[in-house]
Design a protein around this motif. Structure first.
Motif, PDB file in Angstrom:
ATOM      1  N   ASP A 521       0.789  -1.067  -0.142  1.00 43.19           N
ATOM      2  CA  ASP A 521      -0.324   0.083  -0.008  1.00 43.19           C
ATOM      3  C   ASP A 521       0.857   1.084  -0.020  1.00 43.19           C
ATOM      4  OD1 ASP A 521      -1.890   1.979   0.487  1.00 43.19           O
ATOM      5  OD2 ASP A 521      -3.167   1.010   1.711  1.00 43.19           O
ATOM      6  N   GLU A 522       1.409   1.528  -1.284  1.00 34.05           N
ATOM      7  CA  GLU A 522       2.347   2.673  -1.315  1.00 34.05           C
ATOM      8  C   GLU A 522       1.872   4.062  -0.861  1.00 34.05           C
ATOM      9  OE1 GLU A 522       4.280   1.727  -5.388  1.00 34.05           O
ATOM     10  OE2 GLU A 522       2.224   1.403  -5.354  1.00 34.05           O
ATOM     11  N   ILE A 523       0.467   4.516  -0.960  1.00 32.62           N
ATOM     12  CA  ILE A 523       0.023   5.543  -0.119  1.00 32.62           C
ATOM     13  C   ILE A 523       0.165   5.605   1.339  1.00 32.62           C
ATOM     14  CG2 ILE A 523      -1.742   6.964   0.219  1.00 32.62           C
ATOM     15  CD1 ILE A 523      -2.811   6.504  -2.785  1.00 32.62           C
ATOM     16  N   LEU A 524      -0.298   4.358   1.646  1.00 31.98           N
ATOM     17  CA  LEU A 524      -0.090   4.012   3.444  1.00 31.98           C
ATOM     18  C   LEU A 524       1.212   4.297   3.905  1.00 31.98           C
ATOM     19  CD1 LEU A 524      -1.158   3.639   6.064  1.00 31.98           C
ATOM     20  CD2 LEU A 524      -1.180   1.265   5.545  1.00 31.98           C
ATOM     21  N   ASP A 525       2.106   3.653   2.972  1.00 36.31           N
ATOM     22  CA  ASP A 525       3.567   3.480   3.508  1.00 36.31           C
ATOM     23  C   ASP A 525       4.345   4.900   3.285  1.00 36.31           C
ATOM     24  OD1 ASP A 525       3.546   0.675   3.466  1.00 36.31           O
ATOM     25  OD2 ASP A 525       4.357   0.605   1.538  1.00 36.31           O
ATOM     26  N   ALA A 526       3.710   5.924   2.349  1.00 39.50           N
ATOM     27  CA  ALA A 526       4.272   7.244   2.509  1.00 39.50           C
ATOM     28  C   ALA A 526       3.612   8.096   3.676  1.00 39.50           C
ATOM     29  CB  ALA A 526       3.809   8.052   0.976  1.00 39.50           C
ATOM     30  N   ALA A 527       2.482   7.799   4.088  1.00 41.30           N
ATOM     31  CA  ALA A 527       2.070   8.511   5.224  1.00 41.30           C
ATOM     32  C   ALA A 527       2.667   8.102   6.369  1.00 41.30           C
ATOM     33  CB  ALA A 527       0.354   8.253   5.248  1.00 41.30           C
ATOM     34  N   LEU A 528       3.302   6.894   6.626  1.00 37.77           N
ATOM     35  CA  LEU A 528       3.952   6.382   7.799  1.00 37.77           C
ATOM     36  C   LEU A 528       5.300   7.074   8.004  1.00 37.77           C
ATOM     37  CD1 LEU A 528       3.111   2.452   7.819  1.00 37.77           C
ATOM     38  CD2 LEU A 528       3.106   4.114   9.923  1.00 37.77           C
ATOM     39  N   ARG A 529       5.858   7.151   6.504  1.00 37.38           N
ATOM     40  CA  ARG A 529       7.166   7.688   6.473  1.00 37.38           C
ATOM     41  C   ARG A 529       7.090   9.354   6.852  1.00 37.38           C
ATOM     42  NH1 ARG A 529       7.662   4.825   1.746  1.00 37.38           N
ATOM     43  NH2 ARG A 529       7.101   6.471   0.564  1.00 37.38           N
ATOM     44  N   LEU A 530       5.781   9.972   6.456  1.00 42.02           N
ATOM     45  CA  LEU A 530       5.785  11.315   6.715  1.00 42.02           C
ATOM     46  C   LEU A 530       5.498  11.383   8.398  1.00 42.02           C
ATOM     47  CD1 LEU A 530       5.096  14.168   5.564  1.00 42.02           C
ATOM     48  CD2 LEU A 530       2.640  13.445   5.629  1.00 42.02           C
ATOM     49  N   VAL A 531       4.754  10.856   8.979  1.00 41.72           N
ATOM     50  CA  VAL A 531       4.622  10.952  10.607  1.00 41.72           C
ATOM     51  C   VAL A 531       5.663  10.626  11.455  1.00 41.72           C
ATOM     52  CG1 VAL A 531       2.113  10.885  10.272  1.00 41.72           C
ATOM     53  CG2 VAL A 531       3.353   8.830  10.807  1.00 41.72           C
ATOM     54  N   ARG A 532       6.564   9.538  10.803  1.00 39.74           N
ATOM     55  CA  ARG A 532       7.748   9.153  11.659  1.00 39.74           C
ATOM     56  C   ARG A 532       8.862  10.079  11.565  1.00 39.74           C
ATOM     57  NH1 ARG A 532       7.677   2.930   9.066  1.00 39.74           N
ATOM     58  NH2 ARG A 532       6.104   1.907  10.563  1.00 39.74           N
ATOM     59  N   ASP A 533       8.870  10.835  10.577  1.00 36.21           N
ATOM     60  CA  ASP A 533       9.885  11.784  10.178  1.00 36.21           C
ATOM     61  C   ASP A 533       9.729  13.112  11.027  1.00 36.21           C
ATOM     62  OD1 ASP A 533      11.121  10.171   8.470  1.00 36.21           O
ATOM     63  OD2 ASP A 533      10.590  11.108   6.545  1.00 36.21           O
ATOM     64  N   LYS A 534       8.372  13.334  11.512  1.00 34.18           N
ATOM     65  CA  LYS A 534       8.164  14.559  12.560  1.00 34.18           C
ATOM     66  C   LYS A 534       8.995  14.484  13.658  1.00 34.18           C
ATOM     67  CE  LYS A 534       5.787  17.341  11.476  1.00 34.18           C
ATOM     68  NZ  LYS A 534       5.914  18.752  10.999  1.00 34.18           N
TER      69      LYS A 534
END
Length: 534
Positions: A521-534
């Motif tokens: 799920d590439e969209i979910l994976d990108a969202a996970l990276r976004l919140v983890r990088d905060k």
């Protein structure tokens, strides 16, 4: 209301008017209160008093007057204005019968005896007749159908200014097709073609011969989406049936019942009203393999190795209500790696909202998945994301004859929609939130996004949504057909447009064929990276 002035005297009044007079509200109030009488001079049959009236220009120099409101008195009575006395216009240099009658009434004053009817406490909806027995309406009724569509959009669509084609030109373009339709199918397609000019994803065509013409209700047990400009199997609705037939995720659809899949898709897409290109494609991919219920569809698919295979699937009944709330399986609420919460808004129920926030209160962020349609929680979830009341959206509803105070447009009812925080402040979630979006999100899904953005600045990840919001208004047409459209204008609090644009992602991420075949799920994976990088 009439407010007495200083030193006012309680005396009766006689109002003498004619066709040139402007009837004051106080005149009706005096008459209704038994304090005044009205003498009318001339022929009253062509006059309209006591209501807002619009004059419409017709062909051949004719005009029509249409009443848009009625006087309503405190006792609940009202209706059209009627004078107490009508006197023929016979004024001369030496005689004025109307004035003489008014003076006589003043001398022997009696309260008005004009009867006023009790008006209903609420307006009763009167639907246009749809003549369902006319599967193939005669010419006169086919033309009536075209005029109903055009006039309804002309006076009640809030989005005419957003159309690519001026609406005033649509009727002349559409009429020849309504006139030349030779059967029920051609008539239904004429309606569909005109509805596409509304350019509104809320616009739909239903009833009558529409199923025969373009939208049979038999669906195969798979889901196909346009991925990288290719028709790709993205979901197995009935895993057992699809797998047994030989279908796999990531297969490319080459042919449908012997016809090139892209050709079949385009034939359907030209008759589908849509606000945006992504909306038209979502509608088309959902239905282009359809056929009669319990029939079979033969698909030619291309697998990951480039090999073609033929599969046969049975179509089963579906509609756009049973298709809701099943985009994904698994847990509705779960904890993802990195202490990130996940909530599937496609299936989250009302009674799960507060327990969900209790379960995820200690997470570092929550990802809300809105790649589908919400389950009635759009106004509830955001209340737990803010400590202050906020404006969610600006809403305008065309209501001819129902003026609003300046500076609002007098033909609209306008309001600000507000978000009020949940009372249990201990569970208010104050950490980052993300909403996943794509072309499957429309209407209430997009409104959910407005609430989330207003609540705490929720960021959007994925691809643009369909771009259609607002309550749906329905036009009923001869032949048992109906056409819907957005009857309200919904905008961001700062006035930015949502209609024909959709929610735009803060982080644009598109799925790929390789990702689907790999089960990612590439969209979910990108969202996970976004919140983890905060």
């Amino acid at each position: 209301s009439v407010v007495p002035g200083r030193n006012a005297r309680n005396v009766p009044a006689i109002f003498l008017i004619n066709a040139k007079a402007a009837l004051l509200p106080s005149t009706l109030a005096f008459q209704a209160a038994g304090k005044g009488l009205v003498v009318y001079e001339g022929d009253i049959h062509d006059q309209t008093f006591g209501a807002d009236v619009v004059t419409i220009a017709l062909a051949d120099g004719l005009t029509a007057q249409v009443r848009q409101s009625e006087a309503l008195f405190p006792d609940g009575t009202g209706g059209p204005f009627h004078p107490d006395v009508i006197v023929a216009d016979a004024r001369s240099a030496t005689a004025d019968p109307a004035l003489d009658r008014a003076i006589a009434l003043a001398g022997t004053f009696q309260p008005s005896s004009v009867a006023r009817k009790k008006l209903p406490s609420s307006v009763a909806t009167v639907f246009e007749r749809s003549y369902p027995a006319m599967r193939y309406p005669s010419l006169e009724y086919r033309l009536l159908s075209a005029f109903r569509i055009w006039s309804t959009i002309e006076y009640f669509s809030p989005y005419k200014a957003l159309l690519d084609q001026k609406w005033e030109t649509v009727l002349a373009e559409a009429l020849p097709r309504f006139e030349s339709a030779q059967n029920a199918k051609e008539y239904a397609l004429a309606v569909a073609a005109m509805a596409t000019r509304i350019q509104d994803s809320h616009s739909y065509i239903a009833g009558g011969a529409i199923s025969e013409a373009m939208l049979p209700t038999g669906f195969p047990p798979i889901r196909v989406r346009m991925i990288e400009n290719t028709l790709v199997v993205t979901a197995l609705v009935d895993t057992a049936a699809a797998t047994h037939a030989g279908v796999a995720l990531g297969d490319i659809v080459v042919k449908v019942d012997g016809q090139r899949a892209v050709d079949r898709l385009e034939q359907l897409a030209q008759y589908l009203p849509a606000s945006t290109p992504q909306s038209r494609m979502e509608k088309a991919t959902a239905s282009f393999m359809n056929g009669p219920e319990r029939s079979t569809v033969t698909l030619v698919l291309r697998d990951h190795a480039g090999r073609e295979k033929s599969v046969v699937l049975q179509r089963r009944h579906e509609d756009f209500t049973t298709l809701y709330h099943r985009e994904r399986g698994g847990a509705i609420i779960k904890l993802l790696p990195g202490n990130v919460g996940y909530v599937d808004l496609d299936r989250l129920a009302f009674d799960q909202v507060e327990p969900m926030f209790a379960q995820l209160k200690d997470t570092r962020a929550i990802i809300f998945d809105m790649r589908g349609y919400p389950n009635g929680t759009f106004w509830q979830v955001p209340r737990w994301l803010t400590d202050t009341s906020r404006v969610v959206a600006l809403i305008d509803t065309p209501m001819p004859g129902h003026p609003t105070p300046p500076p609002s447009d007098p033909s609209r009812q306008s309001m600000e929609q507000m978000l009020v925080p949940a009372e249990n402040t201990a569970l208010h979630y104050r950490k980052p939130t993300v909403m996943l979006i794509d072309e499957r999100a429309v209407s209430q899904s997009e409104h959910f996004g407005l609430w989330m953005r207003a609540a705490n600045g929720t960021r959007f990840v994925g691809t643009p949504t369909q771009g259609a919001d607002g309550e749906i208004t329905v036009i009923y047409l001869p032949g048992g057909l109906s056409v819907g459209f957005s009857g309200q204008s919904i905008r961001f609090p700062d006035g930015r447009q949502l209609q024909r644009r959709g929610l735009q992602p803060d982080l644009l991420v598109k799925p790929t064929i390789a990702g689907i075949r790999a089960g990612r799920d590439e969209i979910l994976d990108a969202a996970l990276r976004l919140v983890r990088d905060k």
